[in-house]
Design an enzyme around this catalytic site. Sequence first.
Site, mmCIF file in Angstrom:
data_model
loop_
_atom_site.group_PDB
_atom_site.id
_atom_site.type_symbol
_atom_site.label_atom_id
_atom_site.label_comp_id
_atom_site.label_asym_id
_atom_site.label_seq_id
_atom_site.Cartn_x
_atom_site.Cartn_y
_atom_site.Cartn_z
ATOM 1 N N ARG A 154 7.239 0.040 -7.301
ATOM 2 C CA ARG A 154 8.616 0.721 -6.798
ATOM 3 C C ARG A 154 9.685 0.656 -7.577
ATOM 4 O O ARG A 154 10.370 1.367 -8.265
ATOM 5 C CB ARG A 154 8.740 1.067 -5.425
ATOM 6 C CG ARG A 154 7.352 1.513 -4.496
ATOM 7 C CD ARG A 154 7.947 1.550 -3.151
ATOM 8 N NE ARG A 154 7.963 0.262 -2.936
ATOM 9 C CZ ARG A 154 8.596 -0.445 -1.571
ATOM 10 N NH1 ARG A 154 8.794 0.464 -0.617
ATOM 11 N NH2 ARG A 154 8.610 -1.685 -1.414
ATOM 12 N N ASN A 162 6.088 3.817 -1.177
ATOM 13 C CA ASN A 162 4.680 3.350 -0.823
ATOM 14 C C ASN A 162 4.023 4.066 0.168
ATOM 15 O O ASN A 162 4.716 4.610 1.400
ATOM 16 C CB ASN A 162 4.512 1.880 -0.208
ATOM 17 C CG ASN A 162 4.721 0.600 -1.455
ATOM 18 O OD1 ASN A 162 4.661 0.994 -2.535
ATOM 19 N ND2 ASN A 162 5.200 -0.325 -0.798
#
Length: 98
Positions: A23, A41
């Site tokens: 990320r 996520n």
Amino acid sequence: MANEDLISVDYEIFGRVQGVFFRKYTQAEGKKLGLVGWVQNTGAGTVQGQLQGPRCKVKEMQVWLKSTGSPKSHITKAEFKNEKTVNSLEYSTFNIVK
């Protein structure tokens, strides 16, 4: 670039993409390309999000998501869907959603 279409596309990335700073790297790459959107996520072990920006930059980011990712990631599949032209960007930056 002023007359280039702005597009929005949703994505989901499969493989070893959690716990490997995916990320953080996605956010950094998106900002570097001048894109806006988000990344998070999922409970299924994937990473998903949305990209928005000029078509050529979104396409560049899609290649990065499919083949590069973070240094310790292992991408097995990248899915892109709901691609559409937008009149204006719906986000002001590229966020990591917790």
